[in-house]
Write a protein that holds these residues in place. Structure first.
Motif, PDB file in Angstrom:
ATOM      1  N   GLN A 251      10.706  45.009  60.788  1.00 36.21           N
ATOM      2  CA  GLN A 251      12.043  45.586  60.678  1.00 36.21           C
ATOM      3  C   GLN A 251      12.048  46.902  59.905  1.00 36.21           C
ATOM      4  OE1 GLN A 251      10.921  42.670  59.350  1.00 36.21           O
ATOM      5  NE2 GLN A 251      12.436  41.843  57.913  1.00 36.21           N
ATOM      6  N   PHE A 252      10.962  47.181  59.167  1.00 28.60           N
ATOM      7  CA  PHE A 252      10.883  48.396  58.368  1.00 28.60           C
ATOM      8  C   PHE A 252       9.946  49.442  58.971  1.00 28.60           C
ATOM      9  CE2 PHE A 252      11.593  45.091  54.971  1.00 28.60           C
ATOM     10  CZ  PHE A 252      12.954  45.305  54.897  1.00 28.60           C
ATOM     11  N   GLY A 253       8.920  49.003  59.681  1.00 34.66           N
ATOM     12  CA  GLY A 253       7.965  49.957  60.228  1.00 34.66           C
ATOM     13  C   GLY A 253       6.758  49.265  60.817  1.00 34.66           C
ATOM     14  N   GLU A 254       5.699  50.027  61.061  1.00 37.38           N
ATOM     15  CA  GLU A 254       4.466  49.506  61.633  1.00 37.38           C
ATOM     16  C   GLU A 254       3.297  49.877  60.729  1.00 37.38           C
ATOM     17  OE1 GLU A 254       4.147  51.209  65.483  1.00 37.38           O
ATOM     18  OE2 GLU A 254       5.779  50.032  66.344  1.00 37.38           O
ATOM     19  N   GLY A 255       2.375  48.944  60.551  1.00 31.04           N
ATOM     20  CA  GLY A 255       1.210  49.209  59.725  1.00 31.04           C
ATOM     21  C   GLY A 255       0.771  47.956  58.990  1.00 31.04           C
ATOM     22  N   TYR A 256       0.099  48.154  57.864  1.00 34.10           N
ATOM     23  CA  TYR A 256      -0.440  47.009  57.137  1.00 34.10           C
ATOM     24  C   TYR A 256      -0.564  47.321  55.653  1.00 34.10           C
ATOM     25  CZ  TYR A 256      -4.879  49.506  56.750  1.00 34.10           C
ATOM     26  OH  TYR A 256      -5.839  50.437  56.437  1.00 34.10           O
ATOM     27  N   CYS A 257      -0.741  46.256  54.888  1.00 30.93           N
ATOM     28  CA  CYS A 257      -1.081  46.337  53.475  1.00 30.93           C
ATOM     29  C   CYS A 257      -2.243  45.369  53.250  1.00 30.93           C
ATOM     30  CB  CYS A 257       0.118  45.959  52.608  1.00 30.93           C
ATOM     31  SG  CYS A 257      -0.247  45.889  50.849  1.00 30.93           S
ATOM     32  N   ARG A 258      -3.320  45.856  52.672  1.00 34.12           N
ATOM     33  CA  ARG A 258      -4.523  45.041  52.476  1.00 34.12           C
ATOM     34  C   ARG A 258      -4.783  44.891  50.982  1.00 34.12           C
ATOM     35  NH1 ARG A 258     -10.406  47.357  53.984  1.00 34.12           N
ATOM     36  NH2 ARG A 258     -11.718  45.650  53.186  1.00 34.12           N
ATOM     37  N   THR A 259      -4.919  43.656  50.515  1.00 26.52           N
ATOM     38  CA  THR A 259      -5.204  43.388  49.110  1.00 26.52           C
ATOM     39  C   THR A 259      -6.590  42.773  48.983  1.00 26.52           C
ATOM     40  OG1 THR A 259      -4.146  41.206  49.240  1.00 26.52           O
ATOM     41  CG2 THR A 259      -2.779  43.064  48.534  1.00 26.52           C
ATOM     42  N   ILE A 260      -7.363  43.256  48.016  1.00 29.98           N
ATOM     43  CA  ILE A 260      -8.729  42.774  47.806  1.00 29.98           C
ATOM     44  C   ILE A 260      -8.918  42.481  46.322  1.00 29.98           C
ATOM     45  CG2 ILE A 260     -11.189  43.202  48.217  1.00 29.98           C
ATOM     46  CD1 ILE A 260     -10.185  45.636  49.971  1.00 29.98           C
ATOM     47  N   GLU A 261      -9.044  41.220  45.960  1.00 27.57           N
ATOM     48  CA  GLU A 261      -9.364  40.850  44.579  1.00 27.57           C
ATOM     49  C   GLU A 261     -10.875  40.937  44.427  1.00 27.57           C
ATOM     50  OE1 GLU A 261      -7.559  37.298  43.064  1.00 27.57           O
ATOM     51  OE2 GLU A 261      -5.836  37.504  44.406  1.00 27.57           O
ATOM     52  N   LEU A 262     -11.336  41.887  43.608  1.00 36.00           N
ATOM     53  CA  LEU A 262     -12.768  42.144  43.491  1.00 36.00           C
ATOM     54  C   LEU A 262     -13.412  41.312  42.388  1.00 36.00           C
ATOM     55  CD1 LEU A 262     -12.610  46.008  43.929  1.00 36.00           C
ATOM     56  CD2 LEU A 262     -13.528  44.366  45.577  1.00 36.00           C
ATOM     57  N   GLN A 263     -12.834  41.357  41.228  1.00 42.11           N
ATOM     58  CA  GLN A 263     -13.284  40.584  40.083  1.00 42.11           C
ATOM     59  C   GLN A 263     -12.051  40.170  39.296  1.00 42.11           C
ATOM     60  OE1 GLN A 263     -16.274  39.596  39.210  1.00 42.11           O
ATOM     61  NE2 GLN A 263     -17.596  40.777  40.581  1.00 42.11           N
ATOM     62  N   GLN A 264     -12.236  39.293  38.319  1.00 41.98           N
ATOM     63  CA  GLN A 264     -11.096  38.945  37.483  1.00 41.98           C
ATOM     64  C   GLN A 264     -10.613  40.208  36.765  1.00 41.98           C
ATOM     65  OE1 GLN A 264     -11.802  35.791  34.716  1.00 41.98           O
ATOM     66  NE2 GLN A 264      -9.707  35.754  33.977  1.00 41.98           N
ATOM     67  N   GLY A 265      -9.365  40.554  37.015  1.00 40.24           N
ATOM     68  CA  GLY A 265      -8.804  41.734  36.368  1.00 40.24           C
ATOM     69  C   GLY A 265      -9.055  43.032  37.092  1.00 40.24           C
ATOM     70  N   LEU A 266      -9.497  42.991  38.332  1.00 42.65           N
ATOM     71  CA  LEU A 266      -9.729  44.219  39.104  1.00 42.65           C
ATOM     72  C   LEU A 266      -9.468  43.958  40.578  1.00 42.65           C
ATOM     73  CD1 LEU A 266     -10.729  47.178  39.250  1.00 42.65           C
ATOM     74  CD2 LEU A 266     -13.037  46.267  39.590  1.00 42.65           C
TER      75      LEU A 266
END
Length: 338
Positions: free
Chosen positions: A39-54
């Motif tokens: 409803q807002f647009g087209e695309g993506y958001c990608r989240t990557i938890e690398l280490q605790q606190g990063l």
């Protein structure tokens, strides 16, 4: 037309609808891709938890309409930093007259702290792309180099409690920052190798920003303000140069393309980026060459030609001056370490 929504409601739509969530990397359960709400647009958001606190957040989307997101929740203590690769946005504090604007060619470095009642308006005029990272204060202090975790006084403002006002600074992205952000965006690896690579790049990006932050806090004068339209023209000139590495226009041609006279472009470019247009291009070419040599997919002469060096000897000398090794030596070193 502008669509208005609270950050809380947007997150409910974005991250709570199971259909929008999918694993990006089959070998990494902490690498998640979320489809942008249709409803807002087209695309993506990608989240990557690398280490605790990063962790990393990579987003690319094209909005249907300008999107105004209101945030009034309590903040956190995390350090937040990243680069805007395309698009533009504006922040407005609803309790004061203070505004902030950012966009392509800028980076943000922000401490944790209490979120004021702010409205962030993202423009729908062009695609939006960012590479952001977050780091806990404990992880940040682990780099202090002492047992107590005490960071240098000129960086103490980057550690804020959730009851304090955050410190936020927008500045011009350097060629080195831009290259690291692009490397994160186009990471060639998967699984464990990817995680090691992305963690190293997230830390490298922070190191580059911290170096500039220390200089600023120690009293180095930042470039004086230019007219906003001139800044836009100068960023456009930079993009033209980086899009034509093998055959860049002359300064006169570049000025004509962006609607400035040659003198204004020359002086403005130095004030915005701290160097001349072609010194910036030269530095970016060499950074790009290092990236291409690291991949091992091209011969040295092919790398030189692809970035606009027609003289192999000059390319080798320039590369060695910057990195301490000839292109061939650097490529061999990367093959051995890989």
């Amino acid at each position: 037309m502008t669509i208005n929504i609270s950050r809380h409601n947007l997150f409910d739509i974005f991250f709570e609808v199971e259909q929008t969530k999918q694993g990006y990397d089959p070998a990494d359960e902490f690498d998640i891709l979320w489809q942008y709400p249709s409803q807002f647009g087209e695309g993506y958001c990608r989240t990557i938890e690398l280490q605790q606190g990063l962790g990393l957040l990579i987003a690319q989307h094209q909005l249907h309409e300008d999107l105004a997101i209101k945030a009034s929740e309590r903040g956190d203590d995390y350090l937040f930093y990243g680069c805007c690769l395309s698009g533009s946005y504006e922040g407005r504090d609803v309790h004061s007259s203070s505004n902030s604007a950012g966009g392509a060619g800028q980076y943000i470095l922000s401490s944790g702290g209490a979120l004021s009642s702010e409205i962030m308006v993202t423009s729908a005029r062009q695609p939006f792309a960012i590479v952001d990272a977050w780091m806990s204060p404990e992880r940040f202090c682990s780099f202090a180099g002492n047992a107590s975790g005490e960071i240098p006084p000129e960086l103490e403002h980057l550690l804020r409690q959730s009851t304090q006002q955050p410190h936020t600074r927008y500045e011009t992205t350097s060629p080195a920052m831009l290259l690291v952000a692009q490397q994160i965006l186009h990471c060639p690896y998967w699984g464990m190798t990817k995680r090691i690579y992305l963690e190293s790049k997230a830390l490298e990006l922070l190191a580059l920003m911290i170096a500039e932050e220390r200089e600023a806090q120690q009293g180095k004068q930042l470039p004086s303000k230019l007219k906003l339209q001139h800044v836009d023209c100068i960023h456009h000139a930079r993009n033209i140069l980086l899009g034509n590495l093998d055959n860049p226009p002359s300064l006169m041609e570049l000025a004509r393309k962006v609607g400035l006279n040659e003198r204004s472009l020359r002086q403005g470019f130095r004030r915005v980026f701290g160097t001349t247009a072609f010194a910036y291009l030269h530095d970016y070419r060499l950074e790009k060459a290092r990236q291409l040599l690291s991949s091992g997919e091209m011969k040295v002469i092919e790398v030189a030609y692809s970035i606009g060096f027609v003289n192999r000897s000059y390319f080798a000398a320039a590369f060695k001056k910057k990195f301490g090794l000839s292109p061939k030596e650097y490529q061999m070193q990367q093959k051995k370490s890989g």
